[in-house]
Design a protein around this motif. Sequence first.
Motif, mmCIF file in Angstrom:
data_model
loop_
_atom_site.group_PDB
_atom_site.id
_atom_site.type_symbol
_atom_site.label_atom_id
_atom_site.label_comp_id
_atom_site.label_asym_id
_atom_site.label_seq_id
_atom_site.Cartn_x
_atom_site.Cartn_y
_atom_site.Cartn_z
ATOM 1 N N ASN A 1 -13.270 1.550 -4.106
ATOM 2 C CA ASN A 1 -12.803 2.436 -3.033
ATOM 3 C C ASN A 1 -13.696 2.342 -1.797
ATOM 4 O O ASN A 1 -13.267 2.604 -0.680
ATOM 5 C CB ASN A 1 -12.757 3.867 -3.574
ATOM 6 C CG ASN A 1 -12.098 4.837 -2.611
ATOM 7 O OD1 ASN A 1 -11.228 4.459 -1.843
ATOM 8 N ND2 ASN A 1 -12.538 6.082 -2.646
ATOM 9 N N ALA A 2 -14.939 1.910 -2.003
ATOM 10 C CA ALA A 2 -15.905 1.848 -0.899
ATOM 11 C C ALA A 2 -15.519 0.827 0.169
ATOM 12 O O ALA A 2 -15.954 0.921 1.312
ATOM 13 C CB ALA A 2 -17.283 1.508 -1.442
ATOM 14 N N LEU B 1 -12.389 -0.070 1.298
ATOM 15 C CA LEU B 1 -11.144 0.145 2.038
ATOM 16 C C LEU B 1 -11.106 1.587 2.511
ATOM 17 O O LEU B 1 -11.467 2.492 1.751
ATOM 18 C CB LEU B 1 -9.929 -0.111 1.136
ATOM 19 C CG LEU B 1 -9.572 -1.550 0.804
ATOM 20 C CD1 LEU B 1 -8.435 -1.588 -0.210
ATOM 21 C CD2 LEU B 1 -9.187 -2.327 2.060
ATOM 22 N N SER B 2 -10.667 1.792 3.739
ATOM 23 C CA SER B 2 -10.593 3.174 4.228
ATOM 24 C C SER B 2 -9.325 3.386 5.050
ATOM 25 O O SER B 2 -8.590 2.443 5.338
ATOM 26 C CB SER B 2 -11.821 3.502 5.077
ATOM 27 O OG SER B 2 -11.624 3.044 6.393
HETATM 28 NA NA NA Z 1 -12.052 4.101 0.506
#
Ligand code: NA
Length: 194
Positions: A111-112, A114-115
């Motif tokens: 998850n780190a 992609l935002s």
């Molecule tokens: Na993310």
Amino acid sequence: MKRLQEKMKQDGRVLSEHVLKVDSFLNHQIDPLLMKEIGEEFANRFASEKITKIVTLESSGIAPSVMTGLVLGVPVVFARKRQSLTMTDDLLTANVYSFTKETANRIAVSNAFLSVDDHVLIIDDFLANGQAALGLIDIVRQAGSSIAGVGIVIEKSFQNGAQLLEQEGIRVESLARIGSLKEGEIQFKEEGPQ
Ligand code: NA
Ligand code: G4P
Ligand code: NA
């Protein structure tokens, strides 16, 4: 893409009506010059989009993705098929069903990486039934990122992947489109009747 089509004709081996072996430049040995041109072509086709990240799937999606990332100046994230020891962060996952292998596999991205601010170009080496691409789309959407489209090196247009993605409203850019592998011959979609 002419040079890719020539390379497929020259070095590809038609294994059956459904499978083209391209181990000598894409799936095992890699042709860096061809990959560079592939990267430039994807970058051109998506030039009007403000891509911030490329997402692909290990292993054969990585080479064309890195070349594209180099041209666009953006990072490349590859989804993993096996969980690594160090992948202890929050994971975004999807199940990808393989019609050939008749198995489902979990693919994962941290998850780190992609935002919600990311505008993603998804790239893969082959498009067959589209399950891998749909899994990547699922993961990118879970992250809240937007999707510019899917870039494919070799699309097998006689399978339903491209159609599935287009039904989802996803832009698909394939550099070579195979209409048929019948009688041991590659027929490109553009060559034959549409
Ligand atoms: Na993310
Ligand atoms: P499928 O059910 O239609 O076979 O699709 P699936 O996505 O499960 O494909 C399984 C693997 O086979 C994928 O690679 C895919 O890229 C590859 N593939 C599908 N059709 C062809 C083809 O005609 N020729 C070649 N050479 N490969 C094809 P993978 O297992 O993820 O391998 P890799 O990326 O680690 O190399
Ligand atoms: Na692949």
